[in-house]
Write a protein that holds these residues in place. Structure first.
Motif, PDB file in Angstrom:
ATOM      1  N   LEU A  46      10.774 -10.326  -7.075  1.00  0.00           N
ATOM      2  CA  LEU A  46      10.397 -11.457  -7.923  1.00  0.00           C
ATOM      3  C   LEU A  46       9.209 -12.191  -7.312  1.00  0.00           C
ATOM      4  O   LEU A  46       8.377 -12.758  -8.004  1.00  0.00           O
ATOM      5  CB  LEU A  46      11.569 -12.435  -8.043  1.00  0.00           C
ATOM      6  N   ARG A  47       9.155 -12.147  -5.995  1.00  0.00           N
ATOM      7  CA  ARG A  47       8.222 -12.996  -5.277  1.00  0.00           C
ATOM      8  C   ARG A  47       6.824 -12.405  -5.153  1.00  0.00           C
ATOM      9  O   ARG A  47       5.836 -13.111  -5.172  1.00  0.00           O
ATOM     10  CB  ARG A  47       8.820 -13.156  -3.885  1.00  0.00           C
ATOM     11  N   TYR A  48       6.762 -11.082  -5.007  1.00  0.00           N
ATOM     12  CA  TYR A  48       5.452 -10.422  -4.833  1.00  0.00           C
ATOM     13  C   TYR A  48       5.152  -9.541  -6.036  1.00  0.00           C
ATOM     14  O   TYR A  48       6.059  -9.083  -6.733  1.00  0.00           O
ATOM     15  CB  TYR A  48       5.459  -9.550  -3.575  1.00  0.00           C
ATOM     16  N   LEU A  49       3.891  -9.231  -6.226  1.00  0.00           N
ATOM     17  CA  LEU A  49       3.507  -8.393  -7.359  1.00  0.00           C
ATOM     18  C   LEU A  49       3.484  -6.912  -6.997  1.00  0.00           C
ATOM     19  O   LEU A  49       3.463  -6.055  -7.868  1.00  0.00           O
ATOM     20  CB  LEU A  49       2.132  -8.822  -7.893  1.00  0.00           C
ATOM     21  N   ASP A  50       3.480  -6.613  -5.700  1.00  0.00           N
ATOM     22  CA  ASP A  50       3.472  -5.200  -5.304  1.00  0.00           C
ATOM     23  C   ASP A  50       4.860  -4.821  -4.787  1.00  0.00           C
ATOM     24  O   ASP A  50       5.757  -5.644  -4.715  1.00  0.00           O
ATOM     25  CB  ASP A  50       2.410  -4.956  -4.220  1.00  0.00           C
ATOM     26  N   GLU A  51       5.018  -3.547  -4.441  1.00  0.00           N
ATOM     27  CA  GLU A  51       6.300  -3.078  -3.947  1.00  0.00           C
ATOM     28  C   GLU A  51       6.330  -3.235  -2.430  1.00  0.00           C
ATOM     29  O   GLU A  51       5.471  -2.691  -1.738  1.00  0.00           O
ATOM     30  CB  GLU A  51       6.501  -1.610  -4.343  1.00  0.00           C
ATOM     31  N   GLY A  52       7.323  -3.968  -1.922  1.00  0.00           N
ATOM     32  CA  GLY A  52       7.379  -4.234  -0.494  1.00  0.00           C
ATOM     33  C   GLY A  52       7.924  -3.067   0.306  1.00  0.00           C
ATOM     34  O   GLY A  52       8.732  -2.292  -0.185  1.00  0.00           O
ATOM     35  N   GLN A  53       7.439  -2.929   1.530  1.00  0.00           N
ATOM     36  CA  GLN A  53       7.925  -1.885   2.429  1.00  0.00           C
ATOM     37  C   GLN A  53       8.523  -2.537   3.673  1.00  0.00           C
ATOM     38  O   GLN A  53       8.058  -3.593   4.089  1.00  0.00           O
ATOM     39  CB  GLN A  53       6.771  -0.962   2.856  1.00  0.00           C
ATOM     40  N   PRO A  54       9.521  -1.897   4.270  1.00  0.00           N
ATOM     41  CA  PRO A  54      10.061  -2.465   5.505  1.00  0.00           C
ATOM     42  C   PRO A  54       8.989  -2.498   6.597  1.00  0.00           C
ATOM     43  O   PRO A  54       8.081  -1.655   6.593  1.00  0.00           O
ATOM     44  CB  PRO A  54      11.196  -1.514   5.882  1.00  0.00           C
ATOM     45  N   ASP A  55       9.096  -3.444   7.490  1.00  0.00           N
ATOM     46  CA  ASP A  55       8.183  -3.561   8.628  1.00  0.00           C
ATOM     47  C   ASP A  55       6.738  -3.844   8.233  1.00  0.00           C
ATOM     48  O   ASP A  55       5.813  -3.632   9.008  1.00  0.00           O
ATOM     49  CB  ASP A  55       8.200  -2.286   9.507  1.00  0.00           C
ATOM     50  N   GLN A  56       6.536  -4.319   7.005  1.00  0.00           N
ATOM     51  CA  GLN A  56       5.174  -4.592   6.550  1.00  0.00           C
ATOM     52  C   GLN A  56       4.907  -6.081   6.775  1.00  0.00           C
ATOM     53  O   GLN A  56       5.812  -6.900   6.669  1.00  0.00           O
ATOM     54  CB  GLN A  56       5.131  -4.247   5.053  1.00  0.00           C
ATOM     55  N   ASP A  57       3.659  -6.413   7.091  1.00  0.00           N
ATOM     56  CA  ASP A  57       3.312  -7.826   7.213  1.00  0.00           C
ATOM     57  C   ASP A  57       3.123  -8.377   5.803  1.00  0.00           C
ATOM     58  O   ASP A  57       2.276  -7.906   5.056  1.00  0.00           O
ATOM     59  CB  ASP A  57       2.018  -7.965   8.030  1.00  0.00           C
ATOM     60  N   CYS A  58       3.912  -9.370   5.431  1.00  0.00           N
ATOM     61  CA  CYS A  58       3.882  -9.853   4.042  1.00  0.00           C
ATOM     62  C   CYS A  58       2.771 -10.866   3.785  1.00  0.00           C
ATOM     63  O   CYS A  58       2.541 -11.267   2.643  1.00  0.00           O
ATOM     64  CB  CYS A  58       5.225 -10.469   3.668  1.00  0.00           C
ATOM     65  N   ALA A  59       2.070 -11.275   4.849  1.00  0.00           N
ATOM     66  CA  ALA A  59       1.109 -12.375   4.718  1.00  0.00           C
ATOM     67  C   ALA A  59       0.022 -12.079   3.682  1.00  0.00           C
ATOM     68  O   ALA A  59      -0.383 -12.951   2.931  1.00  0.00           O
ATOM     69  CB  ALA A  59       0.490 -12.684   6.066  1.00  0.00           C
ATOM     70  N   GLY A  60      -0.442 -10.836   3.603  1.00  0.00           N
ATOM     71  CA  GLY A  60      -1.542 -10.547   2.699  1.00  0.00           C
ATOM     72  C   GLY A  60      -1.120 -10.019   1.340  1.00  0.00           C
ATOM     73  O   GLY A  60      -1.966  -9.625   0.535  1.00  0.00           O
ATOM     74  N   ARG A  61       0.182 -10.020   1.044  1.00  0.00           N
ATOM     75  CA  ARG A  61       0.624  -9.418  -0.222  1.00  0.00           C
ATOM     76  C   ARG A  61       0.386 -10.357  -1.404  1.00  0.00           C
ATOM     77  O   ARG A  61       0.462 -11.567  -1.271  1.00  0.00           O
ATOM     78  CB  ARG A  61       2.114  -9.069  -0.121  1.00  0.00           C
ATOM     79  N   PRO A  62       0.119  -9.787  -2.581  1.00  0.00           N
ATOM     80  CA  PRO A  62      -0.132 -10.635  -3.763  1.00  0.00           C
ATOM     81  C   PRO A  62       1.157 -11.323  -4.228  1.00  0.00           C
ATOM     82  O   PRO A  62       2.159 -10.669  -4.501  1.00  0.00           O
ATOM     83  CB  PRO A  62      -0.626  -9.632  -4.812  1.00  0.00           C
ATOM     84  N   LEU A  63       1.101 -12.654  -4.302  1.00  0.00           N
ATOM     85  CA  LEU A  63       2.281 -13.411  -4.712  1.00  0.00           C
ATOM     86  C   LEU A  63       2.362 -13.512  -6.227  1.00  0.00           C
ATOM     87  O   LEU A  63       1.345 -13.585  -6.910  1.00  0.00           O
ATOM     88  CB  LEU A  63       2.208 -14.820  -4.131  1.00  0.00           C
TER      89      LEU A  63
END
Ligand code: SF4
Lengths: 215, 472
Positions: A46-63
């Protein structure tokens, strides 16, 4: 376990029913063998527009700008307002771990799924059931006023709104005791080790086929 | 005094201590462990310097993360490094604490809820827990079984007990005769449609009535498996001859000398005639049609002959909003025919429907037919290595492969897509699993829950179809 006595914090409204634990923390993050670090992936889909991966830095992901916890006015939320049957689905304790890691201390909803409800108490998180009309009122108030804060007082079993209105809630005496004192329930249970052993001996007599079979 | 329900009897028989505040300590006979919800529990034991209370009450097997493609080279062959570490961690923990584990390439490995009963680890009258909500499956045998969280896994390892509170009693009685082509999966989806995904919250649900009595153990497991999708942690079916026969000769079943005593005690495991239930739901077997879920919650279900609902016809605004959101996610139109939903993938497997009977039902439908051209992939994933071996002995694998389905190694697979088996964004899947939540089978994936026969029918036609049309 972390204590919970009294807490005051920013409330945010998550306006959907049947929020399941897959939504709270998607499965790819369950591969971790740790208890901490799930906060950045709370409500990942719900929070990000892309598909999250484990151990990924979330700082640059599209919200996702539409998601409530991404809105600036709800920054620092620690009280989550939710709808009925919150936490349904899988038994993953990663759900309360993720909420806790994100900084949520209490979730207020008209109803919770049983396993999730139970898991919260093991992690110093307080799930509060209020009547649907009361939850509705809180949703309206929080949406109307930026910076809206709620106070939860476990000792007195009340939720207090900024105007001083109080809503009483129920909580099991045992769970309350453990939360207020931050008690580890394994230690508490082991105080009854003699009773467990006595039961086990009786069980061994009555159903000997349940002992020593799995080897 | 009123009689006792089956749940009351099981509860009373396991009560170690009743506290004044309503909580109780109940004894746990059996715990099943898997790789996802146990690592933090073992870590907790180690940090506190504790040992498992009773080793021989535990059994472990990896299932959620294991690949279902060729894997003879063992754990090192698991490509995803995070999954690999998790499976290795389970192996290491079981080795360290001396817990019996069916490792990935052991023929007895499989999905926890398939393996437990198959081995006779689950037995009538036992309490069974596992860090997995579908532990309700084991209630099919007259066992008190439910899912727990990781802290509780640790608690049971350390104390052999669980702190619990007694639930309320619900009876769902299904009377009458099920029509041809209507299976246990349709029964339970229909029940969830009636009582809703939270209808069973706080209850232990006993499934009874003549229709349930006529269903096999496999089918009863399918029904209890999905009790949790109706909100109930516990599903139960009373013990009868079908139950008792199931356990003859299983590896962990009572030995010959103990068998008669065990059976005598199992026969008590029924609700008394005058038992009082807090809620009773009555369902006529004749009303149940093959079911398909159209939305993102198991209660969003309809007969295959129905139309996708229209939110404008729903008077409750929260529900109407839920329907709108679900239709958007699922890429469906209000009032479209369910049989017009085009599919991309088919998944036959999961702890709900991966037992031998499920595979037979699917094979019967695909036999002599071919997977439709629009289906990118149709997977058949047996629930355990033993189910796989039996299916192969019966030649089912050949029927599947000839029809164009893939025959895989046992595990959870596309049920929750923690391994490489997943849906692509926007893809529709006819799945025999138990959850159609958003993203459950892969990011943006669209799951429709159905029975194995209905999934097989969908595979060969490329869209939903009433399986009874193929059976004529
Ligand atoms: S098959 Fe699916 S529901 Fe069953 S235990 Fe595995 S992941 Fe959970």
């Amino acid at each position: 376990m972390k204590k919970f006595t009294q807490h005051t914090g920013i409330a945010a409204p998550l306006d959907r029913a049947n929020v399941d634990t897959d939504m709270i923390i998607p499965k790819q993050f369950l591969k971790s063998i740790k208890r901490a670090g799930f906060g950045p992936n709370l409500f990942d889909e719900l929070r990000y527009l892309d598909e999250g991966q484990p151990d990924q830095d979330c700082a640059g992901r599209p919200l996702n700008p539409d998601f409530v916890l991404n809105q600036p006015r709800y920054k620092g939320t620690s009280v989550l307002l939710a709808r009925e049957n919150f936490g349904c689905g899988s038994s993953r304790e990663h759900a309360p771990w993720a909420l806790d890691d994100f900084g949520i201390r209490t979730v207020i909803a008209p109803s919770f799924a049983d396993i999730f409800y139970n898991n919260c108490f093991k992690n110093g998180l307080l799930p509060i059931v209020l009547a649907e009309a009361q939850v509705d009122q809180l949703f309206k108030e929080v949406e109307a006023a930026e910076g809206y804060e709620l106070t939860v007082d476990l000792e007195r079993q009340v939720v207090v709104t900024p105007s001083g209105e109080e809503f009483a809630f129920e909580v099991d005496a045992f769970r309350k005791h453990c939360l207020l004192n931050g008690l580890d329930d394994i230690g508490l249970t082991l105080q009854h080790a003699d009773e467990i052993k006595a039961y086990e001996e009786r069980r061994r007599q009555e159903a000997p086929w349940l002992f020593g079979a799995i080897k | 005094m009123a009689g006792k329900t089956l749940y009351d009897k099981l509860w009373d028989a396991h009560l170690v201590r009743q506290n004044d505040d309503g909580s109780a300590l109940i004894y746990i006979d059996r715990q099943i462990l898997h790789e996802v919800t146990s690592p933090q529990a073992f870590e907790g034991l180690r940090l506190a310097g504790r040992k498992p209370w009773r080793i021989d009450a535990n059994l472990a097997t990896p299932d959620h993360n294991v690949p279902t493609t060729e894997r003879s080279a063992g754990v090192d062959q698991i490509e995803d490094p995070v999954s690999r570490i998790q499976v290795k961690t389970l192996d290491a923990n079981c080795d360290e604490f001396g817990i019996v584990e069916f490792k990935m390439n052991d023929q007895r490995q499989g999905i926890v809820h398939v393996v437990g009963p198959e081995q006779g680890m689950t037995l009538p009258g036992t309490t069974v827990v596992c860090g997995d909500s579908h532990t309700s499956t084991h209630g099919a045998f007259g066992a008190l079984a439910h899912g727990i969280g990781t802290s509780e896994v640790e608690h049971v390892l350390a104390t052999q007990c669980l702190i619990a509170k007694k639930m309320k009693n619900m009876l769902v009685r299904v009377d009458g005769e099920l029509g041809a082509g209507v299976t246990a999966k349709d029964v339970v989806l229909h029940i969830i449609g009636v009582i809703g995904t939270a209808g069973g919250t706080g209850y232990a649900i006993e499934f009874g009535g003549s229709a349930i009595r006529s269903i096999s153990m496999e089918g009863r497991m399918t029904i209890c498996n999905m009790a949790i999708e109706a909100g109930a942690r516990v599903g139960l079916v009373a013990v009868d001859e079908t139950t008792i026969e199931y356990f003859r000769g299983r590896p962990f079943s009572p030995s010959e000398e103990q068998w008669d005593a065990a059976v005598a005690s199992w026969k008590e495991l029924v609700s008394d005639d005058d038992a009082r239930f807090d809620t009773v739901v009555e369902i006529k077997a004749e009303d149940i049609q093959p079911q398909v879920t159209w939305g993102t919650s198991p209660e969003m279900v309809a007969p295959v002959s129905a139309l996708v609902p229209n939110p404008d016809a729903e008077s409750d605004p929260v529900k109407a909003d839920g329907i709108r959101r679900a239709l958007k996610y699922m890429g469906l139109q209000a009032d479209q025919k369910i049989t017009d939903i085009q599919l991309d993938r088919v998944f036959i497997g999961s702890c709900t429907n991966s037992r031998i009977e499920d595979l037979r039902a699917a094979a019967e439908v695909v036999k002599g037919r071919k997977v439709a051209a629009n289906i990118k992939q149709a997977l058949v994933v047996p629930g355990s290595g033993l189910v796989k071996a039996q299916a192969e002995a019966e030649g089912l694998d050949k029927i599947f492969v000839e029809a164009g389905l893939e025959w895989r190694e046992p595990g959870c697979s596309m049920c929750l897509a923690m391994n490489p088996d997943k849906l692509g964004q926007g893809e529709h899947c006819a799945s025999t699993s138990n959850r159609n939540f958003e993203g459950r089978q892969g990011f943006g994936g669209r799951t429709h829950l159905v029975s194995p026969a209905m999934a097989a029918a969908a595979a060969v036609t490329g869209h939903f179809i009433d399986v009874r049309e193929l059976m004529q």
